[in-house]
Design a protein around this motif. Structure first.
Motif: not given
Length: 138
Positions: A1-21
């Motif tokens: 859901a966060i990816l969908r919202t980020a894309e539709i609101t034109a977020v430049d980049i999503i950063v995800i931690p390598q551990k624990g996500s």
């Protein structure tokens, strides 16, 4: 859901931690309705170091935190900014909150004391949209 919202609101980049996500896989692609393929995604091994790099490039960082003194309507989100959304239940880790420029909250008036991570992200991202495109300042 966060990816969908980020894309539709034109977020430049999503950063995800390598551990624990959550893993990025076929299920992620399906549940994001394809948004995964339309947004830049970066897996970071060292989030504190990333926050410091953002600070050095004058990009403010905000930790979304229930009960923070400043709310989303009191911070200037018109320019580039990074918002950290924590895990559901525990929120943003304290060491990350301490590194951020400020903590911001979403005003709440009911009896439930928090929103889930994806709803929090959506509310904050739409406040960014409001400030950047609907503030009445041209």
């Amino acid at each position: 859901a966060i990816l969908r919202t980020a894309e539709i609101t034109a977020v430049d980049i999503i950063v995800i931690p390598q551990k624990g996500s959550a893993q990025i896989n076929a299920t992620t692609a399906k549940t994001s309705a394809g948004a995964l393929f339309n947004i830049k995604l970066y897996q970071a091994g060292d989030i504190p170091n990333l926050i410091e790099s953002l600070r050095q490039t004058n990009i403010p960082t905000y930790a979304a935190a229930s009960g923070a003194k400043k709310n989303i309507y009191e911070v200037d989100l018109k320019k580039s900014a990074a918002v950290i959304i924590g895990s559901e239940g525990r929120g943003v880790r304290k060491n990350l909150v301490d590194l951020c420029d400020a903590s911001i909250s979403i005003p709440q008036y009911g009896k439930v004391n928090s929103l889930n991570a994806s709803v929090s992200a959506a509310v904050i991202l739409y406040e960014v949209i409001r400030q950047r495109h609907y503030s009445g300042e041209d």
